[in-house]
Structure formats: structure tokens, C-alpha cells
Design a protein around this motif. Structure first.
Motif, short mmCIF file in Angstrom:
data_model
loop_
_atom_site.label_atom_id
_atom_site.label_comp_id
_atom_site.label_asym_id
_atom_site.label_seq_id
_atom_site.Cartn_x
_atom_site.Cartn_y
_atom_site.Cartn_z
N ASP A 134 -14.16 4.81 0.45
CA ASP A 134 -12.81 4.29 0.69
C ASP A 134 -12.34 4.72 2.08
O ASP A 134 -12.61 5.84 2.52
N TYR A 135 -11.65 3.82 2.76
CA TYR A 135 -11.05 4.17 4.04
C TYR A 135 -9.90 3.23 4.33
O TYR A 135 -9.77 2.16 3.74
N THR A 136 -9.04 3.65 5.28
CA THR A 136 -7.99 2.79 5.80
C THR A 136 -7.99 2.90 7.32
O THR A 136 -8.04 4.00 7.86
N ALA A 153 -2.80 -2.59 8.40
CA ALA A 153 -3.70 -1.63 7.75
C ALA A 153 -4.81 -2.41 7.06
O ALA A 153 -4.55 -3.33 6.28
N THR A 200 -7.95 -1.95 4.59
CA THR A 200 -8.43 -0.96 3.63
C THR A 200 -9.73 -1.43 2.97
O THR A 200 -9.97 -2.63 2.79
N GLN A 250 -11.82 -5.29 -0.17
CA GLN A 250 -11.08 -5.15 1.07
C GLN A 250 -9.68 -5.76 0.91
O GLN A 250 -9.50 -6.72 0.17
N SER A 269 -11.46 -0.26 -0.58
CA SER A 269 -11.28 0.57 -1.77
C SER A 269 -12.34 0.21 -2.79
O SER A 269 -12.32 -0.92 -3.32
#
Length: 221
Positions: free
Chosen positions: A118-120, A185, A187, A193, A189
Motif C-alpha cells: 500500500d502507498y499514497t 492523491a 493510492t 488503485q 491499496s
């Protein structure tokens, strides 16, 4: 090596938020204050504990902007220093950009099988082009074309792990009015996406998020 295909956009305070050892960690944060494209290519990474700074490439295609007043919803903000990244020659050359010094794996942005994390990725952005691909976070192509592309495509918000895209078909335009700034943003997750504009989900969740991005070229702003 192919060139980064980006036209012109303006950004402020781009940063990445990724999980590290089970906890959310701010690994990359640029605020662009004091950055001088002519005098010094160094772009300080002001995230806590950071040891790797960014580097401006093609500084002749990067300019600064200060004191911009923007409106987001009913709130008004005074921006600090922003950078304007201009396209390469003929709008198809290597654009001005910041090389973060990090490969996707360094930032948890690899996205294949067991490496999916996970990243943002976030930034204040003003797009000034609605033609072709305009990347906020992306990569130069290296041994493969499989590059990360968070930005816009033909005037609509776009998020892509090469061949695994969301955005253009939803037709969420990058500018509601000329000169408009937005907080964007991108993301990832689990296996999906999403794109948020000014804190509101506008694209996704969608796509599988599992196609593998280029692992041998750095993440660029």
C-alpha cells in the motif's frame, strides 16, 4: 533510453506515504522552498530521517513561482515556492523533473505479487497541458517500457501501473478553471488503485494494481 513524456505542470509539496515495518512512514517530502534550478540542482528531502535528496534534471526546463493564492472549496491558501516543469523539445523530449534517487522498491511502490504494498503519492498540482501524458510521479523507460504513471492523460486524471490503468475513461478533467490548483492523491491499496482530488475520491477504486512497474529506473517528480 526513451524520454519522459511530460508536458507542463506546476507542483508544490509532492510526497509519498508508504507503510514501513507495518507503520505508515513519510519517506519522501519536497516543499521546494529555497530550490534554485539555476544555482543548485539539489532538492532537499525534508521527511524525518531522510538521507537521500532529489536532483533537478534539465534545469533549463524548470522555473520557480512564489506567492500564488489558490482557492480550494471555500478555503484560500497562499502557496510557497512552486516549480514549473516544462516539456522537452517538440513536447516529446525529456522534460524538467526531480529525480528522487529512489527505485520503486525503495518506496514500497513495486506492485507485483508478494511485493505489492500500500502507498499514497500526493502533490499540489496545476496542470497547464491537456495533451498526451503528463506525469506527476513517473519514470523514464529503461530496459522495459513498464513505467509508473500517476498524472493525467489527454486532460483527464490517470493512474497506471503499466497496462493496469484507471482514470481517462472516467473523464475527470485536470482543471475545472484555468489556473486552478488541486491536491491530488494517488493510492494503491491491496490490489486496487484510486485517485483523490481535494480529499474526494473521484476515480476508482479500480484496476488490479498488480502489473509490475519498471524496477531499474528511479521514481521521478
Amino acid at each position: 533510453m526513451k524520454s519522459l513524456k511530460a508536458s507542463r505542470w506546476l507542483g508544490l509539496a509532492g510526497f509519498l506515504l508508504v507503510p514501513l515495518s507495518g507503520k505508515a512512514a513519510l519517506n519522501l517530502h519536497y516543499n521546494f522552498e529555497g530550490v534554485d534550478p539555476v544555482a543548485d540542482p539539489n532538492v532537499p528531502n525534508v521527511a524525518a530521517g531522510a538521507t537521500v535528496n532529489g536532483t533537478l534534471n534539465n534545469p533549463a526546463k524548470v522555473t520557480t513561482l512564489t506567492g500564488t493564492i489558490i482557492t480550494v472549496g471555500t478555503s484560500r491558501y497562499a502557496l510557497g515556492t512552486s516549480l514549473s516543469f516544462n516539456s522537452g523539445d517538440g513536447d516529446n523530449g525529456e522534460a524538467g523533473h526531480v529525480d528522487t534517487g529512489f527505485l520503486p522498491a525503495d518506496l514500497g511502490m513495486t506492485n507485483g505479487d508478494e511485493w505489492n504494498r500500500d502507498y499514497t503519492a500526493m502533490a499540489w498540482v496545476q496542470f497547464t497541458s491537456t495533451t498526451g501524458d503528463n506525469m506527476i510521479f513517473g519514470q523514464l523507460t529503461g530496459v522495459t517500457d513498464n513505467v509508473l504513471h500517476h498524472g493525467s492523460r489527454n486532460g483527464s486524471l490517470h493512474s497506471a501501473h503499466w497496462g493496469d490503468d484507471i482514470g481517462p475513461d472516467q473523464s475527470v478533467v485536470v482543471n475545472s478553471l484555468p489556473g486552478t490548483w488541486h491536491h491530488l492523491a494517488y493510492t494503491n491499496s491491496g490490489s486496487t488503485q484510486s485517485i483523490y482530488r481535494d480529499g474526494v475520491l473521484v476515480v476508482g477504486p479500480g484496476a488490479t494494481g498488480t502489473n509490475i512497474t519498471n524496477s531499474v529506473t528511479n521514481i521521478l517528480v
